[in-house]
Design an enzyme around this catalytic site. Structure first.
Site, mmCIF file in Angstrom:
data_model
loop_
_atom_site.group_PDB
_atom_site.id
_atom_site.type_symbol
_atom_site.label_atom_id
_atom_site.label_comp_id
_atom_site.label_asym_id
_atom_site.label_seq_id
_atom_site.Cartn_x
_atom_site.Cartn_y
_atom_site.Cartn_z
ATOM 1 N N ASP A 40 -67.210 70.051 59.241
ATOM 2 C CA ASP A 40 -68.319 69.540 60.048
ATOM 3 C C ASP A 40 -67.790 68.504 61.027
ATOM 4 O O ASP A 40 -67.108 67.562 60.629
ATOM 5 C CB ASP A 40 -69.381 68.860 59.159
ATOM 6 N N ASP A 44 -66.399 70.651 51.835
ATOM 7 C CA ASP A 44 -66.044 70.764 53.247
ATOM 8 C C ASP A 44 -65.288 69.502 53.653
ATOM 9 O O ASP A 44 -65.026 68.635 52.824
ATOM 10 C CB ASP A 44 -67.309 70.944 54.108
ATOM 11 N N ASP A 77 -65.600 66.471 56.636
ATOM 12 C CA ASP A 77 -66.523 65.947 57.652
ATOM 13 C C ASP A 77 -65.816 64.940 58.553
ATOM 14 O O ASP A 77 -65.090 64.073 58.068
ATOM 15 C CB ASP A 77 -67.697 65.233 56.964
HETATM 16 N N1 CTP Z 1 -75.459 64.884 56.391
HETATM 17 C C1 CTP Z 1 -76.435 64.677 57.328
HETATM 18 N N2 CTP Z 1 -77.137 65.721 57.858
HETATM 19 C C2 CTP Z 1 -76.872 66.972 57.456
HETATM 20 C C3 CTP Z 1 -75.866 67.222 56.511
HETATM 21 C C4 CTP Z 1 -75.166 66.134 55.988
HETATM 22 O O1 CTP Z 1 -76.674 63.530 57.699
HETATM 23 N N3 CTP Z 1 -77.576 67.990 57.974
HETATM 24 C C5 CTP Z 1 -74.727 63.747 55.838
HETATM 25 C C6 CTP Z 1 -75.060 63.543 54.372
HETATM 26 O O2 CTP Z 1 -76.106 62.620 54.223
HETATM 27 C C7 CTP Z 1 -73.775 62.994 53.825
HETATM 28 C C8 CTP Z 1 -72.693 63.474 54.763
HETATM 29 O O3 CTP Z 1 -73.355 64.007 55.902
HETATM 30 O O4 CTP Z 1 -73.810 61.611 53.896
HETATM 31 C C9 CTP Z 1 -71.785 64.473 54.137
HETATM 32 O O5 CTP Z 1 -72.521 65.578 53.679
HETATM 33 P P1 CTP Z 1 -71.864 66.748 52.855
HETATM 34 O O6 CTP Z 1 -70.621 67.208 53.515
HETATM 35 O O7 CTP Z 1 -72.908 67.765 52.625
HETATM 36 O O8 CTP Z 1 -71.585 66.081 51.432
HETATM 37 P P2 CTP Z 1 -70.360 65.241 50.875
HETATM 38 O O9 CTP Z 1 -70.908 63.970 50.360
HETATM 39 O O10 CTP Z 1 -69.268 65.154 51.882
HETATM 40 O O11 CTP Z 1 -69.898 66.082 49.624
HETATM 41 P P3 CTP Z 1 -68.947 67.378 49.610
HETATM 42 O O12 CTP Z 1 -67.665 66.912 49.049
HETATM 43 O O13 CTP Z 1 -69.643 68.346 48.733
HETATM 44 O O14 CTP Z 1 -68.813 67.870 51.010
HETATM 45 MN MN MN Z 2 -68.586 66.867 52.899
HETATM 46 MN MN MN Z 3 -70.624 68.318 55.482
#
Ligand code: CTP
Ligand code: MN
Ligand code: MN
Ligand code: MN
Length: 389
Positions: free
Chosen positions: A313, A204, A206
């Site tokens: 997000d 995703d 963020d």
């Molecule tokens: N996070 C959070 N609360 C959530 C979901 C995520 O605090 N309910 C934080 C996670 O701890 C992370 C960040 O948001 O530090 C990003 O999460 P995520 O998008 O799930 O993972 P990524 O590290 O960005 O990996 P990816 O490339 O798979 O998105």
């Molecule tokens: Mn992410």
């Molecule tokens: Mn995320």
């Protein structure tokens, strides 16, 4: 070899937040295996075991060279008997039977497919698995009751399975910036998560949004999502209000890893032409004309259209919490988990994405930058690109 022969092994710290973990490392042949066992433990609701395998993998990611023998593992922290057995087998035979049978198992594959649906967690996936369901197709075929989020998850399943590229993230950054500035000039937007850590792809994109004038950020999210909706850029969104009140749920709540910012889980409709323009990639009309026919009615077939679905997000933080939110939303998830464990166990503090509370002094520690937070915690500053624990 001398007992103190390997200086790097001697320096390996036991908390991931004490170490530099680059994105690219020398031991993926081992870490991928351990992470399968970690994932499988999570599917079986065994959090302790899952974290143990993940910590073991993370230590290997921080090594400056490829592991060639069990000797190379002397003095390394976080490697339990089970992880060592798996590593030994891979070093000797090229693969681990436990890992390979897990990878091939019906349960692992089904849980992976089902939890891969946006809006589906381990609990729901496990219930479906026990009812004999194995894939998104099975959910459609048997007419399972799905909530709005899961419906979107199934509808855009193929698109959301495809990694999001940095080029796509950059286009989405431009869109989010435009939306935010249209509704609140002066607001600041920061790319978070994996892309902030330097990843080339992600599941995703963020973003963290704030405004230097405290209070200006209140109620911002609905304005942003309305603007995006009017432009036809949103396929799905669910916004939750900010529910953080320092006085009410400071220290006790601060240890919970779920933050309470105003946030939005969304699915963007991304025009492919916008991405190929920007990255001057070779995506073309040819890809479109050779697209497969839809095999699942009711599902968006990305190949056949000029757009794809992307998970985004959005998080809004008050300016006073921005440093904590930045640290908390950069990840990796293990790095975050280790930071909180370090704070609690070693410093008698509780860290969240909102605040840092010092239990000994009985007060909240203010910070404007991530560097200040690391300093409060008595940790060397680790830049985002080395938080890939
Ligand atoms: N996070 C959070 N609360 C959530 C979901 C995520 O605090 N309910 C934080 C996670 O701890 C992370 C960040 O948001 O530090 C990003 O999460 P995520 O998008 O799930 O993972 P990524 O590290 O960005 O990996 P990816 O490339 O798979 O998105
Ligand atoms: Mn992410
Ligand atoms: Mn995320
Ligand atoms: Mn064991």
């Amino acid at each position: 070899p001398k007992p103190n022969g390997d200086p790097t092994a001697m320096l390996m710290k036991s908390y991931a937040c004490q170490r530099r973990t680059p994105l690219k490392h020398y031991n993926s042949f081992l870490t991928e295996a351990l992470e399968i066992l970690s994932q499988n433990a999570e599917y079986n609701d065994n959090e302790g075991r899952s974290v143990a395998f993940r910590r073991a993998a993370s230590v290997l990611k921080a090594l400056p060279r490829r592991v060639r023998s069990m000797q190379d593992l002397r003095c390394l922290p976080c490697l339990g008997d089970h992880s060592q057995r798996v590593i030994k087998e891979i070093l000797e035979d090229g693969s681990s039977r436990e890992v390979e049978s897990t990878r091939q198992s019906e349960q692992y594959q089904a849980m992976k497919a089902l939890t891969g649906i946006f809006g589906v967690g381990v609990r729901t996936a496990d219930r479906w698995f026990r009812e004999g369901l194995r894939s998104p197709d099975d959910l459609i075929r048997t007419g399972q009751q799905l909530n709005r989020e899961q419906q979107a998850g199934v509808q855009y399943y193929d698109d959301l399975q495809k990694p999001v590229t940095k080029a796509e993230a950059d286009v989405i950054s431009d869109i989010v910036e435009k939306a935010v500035h249209a509704v609140l000039p002066g607001a600041e937007i920061q790319l978070m998560g994996g892309f902030r850590r330097g990843k080339e792809v992600g599941h995703d994109v963020d973003f963290l949004i704030t405004h230097p004038e405290e209070g200006k950020e209140e109620g911002l999210m609905p304005k942003i999502t309305n603007w995006l909706k009017e432009q036809g850029l949103l396929l799905y969104q669910k916004t939750t209000r900010n529910s953080y009140l320092e006085k009410m749920d400071g220290p006790a709540r601060a240890s919970s890893n779920m933050d309470r910012f105003e946030r939005c889980f969304s699915i963007f409709k991304l025009q492919k032409s916008a991405v190929s323009c920007k990255s001057s990639s070779t995506a073309s009309a040819e890809d479109v004309s050779t697209a497969r026919e839809s095999e699942r009615p009711g599902e968006h077939q990305s190949e056949a259209s000029g757009w794809r679905a992307v998970r985004v997000d959005l998080v809004v933080s008050p300016y006073s919490q921005f440093a904590f939110a930045t640290l908390g939303w950069t990840g990796s998830k293990l790095f975050e988990r280790e930071l909180r464990r370090w704070a609690g166990q070693e410093k008698h503090m509780s860290l969240s994405s909102h605040a840092l509370y010092d239990s000994k002094q009985n007060l909240y520690l203010r910070a404007k930058t991530e560097e200040e937070i690391f300093a409060y915690l008595g940790l060397e500053f680790i830049p985002p690109s080395e938080r890939n624990a």
